[in-house]
Design a protein around this motif. Structure first.
Motif, PDB file in Angstrom:
ATOM      1  N   SER A  54       0.740  -1.258   0.057  1.00 33.83           N
ATOM      2  CA  SER A  54       0.073   0.045   0.087  1.00 33.83           C
ATOM      3  C   SER A  54       1.100   1.210  -0.020  1.00 33.83           C
ATOM      4  CB  SER A  54      -0.819  -0.054   1.384  1.00 33.83           C
ATOM      5  OG  SER A  54      -1.772  -1.239   1.213  1.00 33.83           O
ATOM      6  N   GLU A  55       1.949   1.315   0.665  1.00 29.15           N
ATOM      7  CA  GLU A  55       2.803   2.424   0.912  1.00 29.15           C
ATOM      8  C   GLU A  55       3.476   2.525  -0.460  1.00 29.15           C
ATOM      9  OE1 GLU A  55       4.891   5.537   2.543  1.00 29.15           O
ATOM     10  OE2 GLU A  55       3.088   4.612   3.199  1.00 29.15           O
ATOM     11  N   ILE A  56       3.863   1.493  -1.162  1.00 31.02           N
ATOM     12  CA  ILE A  56       4.637   1.665  -2.580  1.00 31.02           C
ATOM     13  C   ILE A  56       3.706   2.353  -3.686  1.00 31.02           C
ATOM     14  CG2 ILE A  56       5.297   0.283  -4.700  1.00 31.02           C
ATOM     15  CD1 ILE A  56       6.465  -1.718  -2.532  1.00 31.02           C
ATOM     16  N   GLN A  57       2.424   1.848  -3.464  1.00 31.16           N
ATOM     17  CA  GLN A  57       1.477   2.422  -4.157  1.00 31.16           C
ATOM     18  C   GLN A  57       1.081   3.895  -3.922  1.00 31.16           C
ATOM     19  OE1 GLN A  57      -1.933  -0.629  -3.633  1.00 31.16           O
ATOM     20  NE2 GLN A  57      -1.749  -0.927  -5.683  1.00 31.16           N
ATOM     21  N   ARG A  58       0.801   4.123  -2.755  1.00 33.82           N
ATOM     22  CA  ARG A  58       0.890   5.719  -2.492  1.00 33.82           C
ATOM     23  C   ARG A  58       1.932   6.636  -2.910  1.00 33.82           C
ATOM     24  NH1 ARG A  58       2.521   9.278   1.012  1.00 33.82           N
ATOM     25  NH2 ARG A  58       4.193   7.835   1.890  1.00 33.82           N
TER      26      ARG A  58
END
Length: 366
Positions: A54-58
């Motif tokens: 999720s952090e990578i996508q953000r």
């Protein structure tokens, strides 16, 4: 992982994964390290991976390329991520900056994990306060004492790890057989702990004290198997052989602590011993004899200077003088000796006393 070969274990793992809420566009692979892991461990690991994704996508949606989407965390963060499980009661940190950061990382695992991070603000260094220094020193010792009075000895070689069990000062309240059983039982538990502590991998041979009772042998074997369940590295142990040897293998997880922290002694080259003055004296005499025999016909009276370590010189002077005088007479030569404390104890050279030419040097043979 194909290395998880047990069918019952594979079915257990599939059952655990089937109950996880996995997005339709994703799949999961259980690595070899997952063998024997609890359901809670998989849940925590899955949540941590989803959080990272999720952090990578953000980041990818907010920043322009080129930019860093993800990087492997530092040592402290990796310790929390890889080693924090149900067996860990708490993690103590002596840095407030790291403390806050680690609590945030632990919170991604669970609230319970976050509460297990504690800050140490005592006056003594944290390792000294919790007696970690002593245990670290113990990890490098060849001999490890047991509470019962017995002890175990570790010998780490290229091919295998040999562990010897001894009764030491242990007397025991019952018979000798009971005393041996008690020491062996305590020893296998300590060996399992030391394997983790020292990060030892490969073939391990445990030389137990001989037990006549098959019941005792079976109990010690089961104790070892139980103790190894706490180990994250895969281990396979065989029953005690007729010679009293317990054979086992442990997965190599990087190099052992001994290998990473120590190098072979430049003096003895890792052998742990050097030649005795007697052994050196024999070598010196043999080379003197060979040189005199070879060169006496061409050089007339041959004068040699022999350079040795002071301990070897002491041996030559005190106990081998008659032999050296006999060499002079037989080969019609002259011998002079010089001691040099700066030289290796196994070093010696034989020089032509008139020209200074080095006729033999042990350093060339090493």
């Amino acid at each position: 992982s194909r290395k998880i070969s047990d069918d019952r274990e594979r079915q257990r793992l599939k059952k655990i994964l089937s109950k996880l809420e996995i997005p339709a566009s994703m799949g999961l692979i259980v690595r070899t390290a997952g063998e024997g892991a609890s359901r809670g461990s998989f849940i925590d690991d899955f949540q941590a991976l989803m959080g990272a994704w999720s952090e990578i996508q953000r980041v990818s949606s907010e920043k322009q390329a080129p930019c860093c989407l993800y990087e492997e965390p530092g040592l402290v963060e990796r310790v929390v991520r890889d080693w924090m499980d149900e067996d860990v009661d708490r993690i103590v940190i002596d840095s407030r900056e790291k403390y806050e950061k680690i609590r945030d990382i632990a919170a991604r695992i669970s609230r319970k994990a976050r509460s297990r991070i504690t800050l140490y603000e005592g006056e003594l260094p944290v390792f000294e306060h919790y007696d970690v220094e002593r245990q670290l020193e113990e990890a490098f010792r060849r001999k490890v004492n047991l509470k019962s009075g017995g002890y175990i000895v570790f010998d780490e070689t290229e091919a295998l790890i040999a562990v010897d069990v001894n009764t030491g000062r242990h007397k025991g309240k019952g018979s000798q057989e009971d005393a041996i059983f008690e020491v062996n039982t305590e020893a296998v538990e300590e060996v399992a702990r030391q394997l983790r502590l020292r990060n030892i991998g490969g073939l391990v041979l445990l030389d137990l004290i001989d037990m006549k009772s098959r019941k005792h042998q079976s109990h010690v074997f089961r104790t070892m198997k139980t103790a190894l369940k706490r180990d994250r590295a895969r281990a396979n142990v065989l029953p005690i052989s007729e010679l009293g040897i317990m054979e086992m293998t442990r997965q190599r997880v990087e190099e052992s602590i001994l290998s990473s922290m120590y190098v072979d002694c430049p003096y003895c080259r890792g052998r742990g011993n050097v030649k005795s003055p007697l052994g050196m004296s024999v070598d010196v005499q043999r080379q003197i004899s060979a040189i005199m025999r070879r060169q006496r016909k061409d050089s007339g009276v041959l004068e040699l200077q022999v350079v040795v370590h002071p301990t070897v010189m002491d041996r030559l002077r005190r106990e081998d003088e008659a032999v050296l005088l006999d060499l002079q007479e037989r080969f019609e030569g002259r011998l002079a000796f010089k001691s040099d404390p700066a030289k290796h104890v196994e070093y010696f050279s034989i020089n032509n006393a008139l020209t200074g030419e080095v006729l033999y040097s042990s350093i060339e043979k090493q």
